[in-house]
Every structure is written in C-alpha cells, then in structure tokens.
Design a protein around this motif. Structure first.
Motif, PDB file in Angstrom:
ATOM      1  N   SER A   1       0.850  -1.195   0.075  1.00 48.00           N
ATOM      2  CA  SER A   1       0.067   0.049  -0.055  1.00 48.00           C
ATOM      3  C   SER A   1       0.816   1.412  -0.024  1.00 48.00           C
ATOM      4  N   GLU A   2       2.073   1.249   0.391  1.00 50.86           N
ATOM      5  CA  GLU A   2       2.955   2.509   0.653  1.00 50.86           C
ATOM      6  C   GLU A   2       3.887   2.425  -0.858  1.00 50.86           C
ATOM      7  N   ASP A   3       3.688   1.322  -1.539  1.00 47.91           N
ATOM      8  CA  ASP A   3       4.768   1.184  -2.812  1.00 47.91           C
ATOM      9  C   ASP A   3       4.351   2.200  -3.891  1.00 47.91           C
ATOM     10  N   PRO A   4       5.092   3.044  -4.318  1.00 51.88           N
ATOM     11  CA  PRO A   4       4.721   4.173  -5.240  1.00 51.88           C
ATOM     12  C   PRO A   4       4.268   3.651  -6.369  1.00 51.88           C
ATOM     13  N   GLU A   5       4.691   2.437  -6.875  1.00 51.77           N
ATOM     14  CA  GLU A   5       4.210   1.872  -8.118  1.00 51.77           C
ATOM     15  C   GLU A   5       2.799   1.346  -8.098  1.00 51.77           C
ATOM     16  N   ASN A   6       2.600   0.758  -6.837  1.00 50.95           N
ATOM     17  CA  ASN A   6       1.294   0.101  -6.731  1.00 50.95           C
ATOM     18  C   ASN A   6       0.348   1.399  -6.488  1.00 50.95           C
TER      19      ASN A   6
END
Length: 246
Positions: free
Chosen positions: A77-82
């Motif tokens: 949820s904190e992954d910028p790509e996601n």
C-alpha cells in the motif's frame, strides 16, 4: 498548510494513537512492540474509526490475513508503483453489452485492479417481457454504473464508481437526468477528490463523466495524477467506459 503536511501529521497522530492503545500508560512493554505491529495497529484503528460504510468489511478482510501478509499488505500500500497503478493501469473498456468485468494483475497477483459495470432499473411492467425478448432495456428509469477498484491480497483498498441516470422508452434513451460518483479509499497514502459530475444525452447515448483528482503522498513527496472517468449507456445497457489520465 499543504496537503502533504496535513497527511503526514494525520499519519503521525494515528500512529501515536495506535501506540498508546497498545502500550497503555506504561513503558515496560515498549521493547516488545515492533514497528510492524504499530503499523498494523494504526491501520486497523483507521478502519475502526472510519465513517465509510464499507470500512468494517475491509477491516474484516484485513484481520483475516496472517501477520506476515498484513505487513506485506502495508508495504504494497506504500509502494509508489502500486499507488500509481490504480490511476494508470485501467484502460478503455470496449462496447460490451449490459455488463463488463476486467481484471489487471500486478505483483504476481497480489495486487489486482478490477473494473465492473452494471445496469439497474425500474421498468414499466407492461413492457418488460416484450423488451426482454428483443434484448433492449425495459421502458423506465435506469442507472448504469462503471466502477474500478484496487485489491491488495484480496482486500479492497480503493474503489471509484461513476453512474448515469436515464430514461428509455423501450426502444431508445430519450432523457438523461444526472450523473453522480462515489469513492471508497482505505489507503492513507492516497487522497482523492473529484469535480462536479456531468451528464448528457448524445445520439441516443447517456454519458456520465467526472474528473478524479488523485494525490499520492509517499515519504513526504507528492504525486498528482488526475483521471477522467466516463460511463456510456445505450438502449441495451452498458455501452463503454474508461478511467484514464488527462
């Protein structure tokens, strides 16, 4: 105060509340509360305190995950790509009759983006049988919806919906009343606003449209991505829809 600052302060306050709930007034147990445990507690608290109608279902889905999967969920949820994926991965949906289901898998299926449509209506009973036989919508008021949602490990995190309300005489759409939209967002790193939804009737097609204004806050850096969301309906129901960058 900037949006980024506001979001960071909210996240910090939420983490503090979660820590206090876990530790009480003592400090002796502080060493056994891991950072991941505090992250999990903070996210669960955010859902428990949410006024969104689907927050309880999201909390139930999240609680069903193992500890390791909860940590993985929060990392995703904190992954910028996601974070970008919800606002970038959904392509146009072609004409597909009365309904459509589209699925995009990311991270080996751990992250999913789903697009769905549906048409609901209140037909005039006298018309229903005859109209159903030829495949067109029954005479009456209909509402066609096109929704896009992001799931992480099976947990619905964000859902964007747009619908248009219209009247058909059993042969063609003759009136469009309004368009409206709704969102469910359980990702603290994403802030989503929207423009005023618009509706129109063009060449027998009911069209609803809205602009989503997405702000992604990641480690203090803001990313702005605006999306145009559109749904079209014809005499047979759902015609097409999209959610794309502008």
């Amino acid at each position: 105060m900037s949006m980024a600052t506001t979001r960071r302060l909210a996240a910090t306050a939420l983490a503090g509340i979660a820590t206090a709930a876990l530790l009480g007034t003592g400090t002796a147990n502080a060493s056994i509360i891991s950072p991941d445990g505090m992250r999990i507690a903070a996210y669960e608290n955010s859902l428990k305190n949410s006024t969104e109608p689907e927050a309880a279902a999201t909390l139930q889905q999240f609680d069903a995950l193992t500890h390791d999967k909860k940590v993985k969920f929060l990392n995703y949820s904190e992954d910028p790509e996601n974070l970008k994926a919800l606002l970038q991965e959904v392509a146009d949906v072609p004409e597909a009759g009365t309904s459509v289901h589209q699925l995009v898998n990311l991270k080996d299926g751990d992250v999913q983006i789903e697009a769905d449509s549906e048409a609901t209506f209140k037909p005039d009973d006298a018309e229903a049988a005859a109209v159903a036989a030829r495949g067109k919508l029954s005479r009456g008021w209909w509402e066609t919806t096109y929704s896009v949602k992001q799931k992480i490990l099976g947990v619905t995190v964000t859902k964007l919906s747009l619908w248009v309300n219209y009247y058909t005489d059993g042969s063609k759409i003759t009136k469009v009343d309004h368009a409206d939209c709704g969102k469910r967002n359980y990702n603290a790193a994403v802030s989503i606003g929207h423009s005023v939804p618009k509706a129109q009737l063009a060449s027998g097609t009911a069209i609803g449209e809205v602009i989503w204004e997405g702000s992604i806050i990641y480690k203090g850096f803001g990313i702005e991505i605006d999306k145009r969301h559109q749904v079209k309906a014809n005499a047979y129901g759902f015609k097409s829809g999209y959610l794309k960058n502008i």
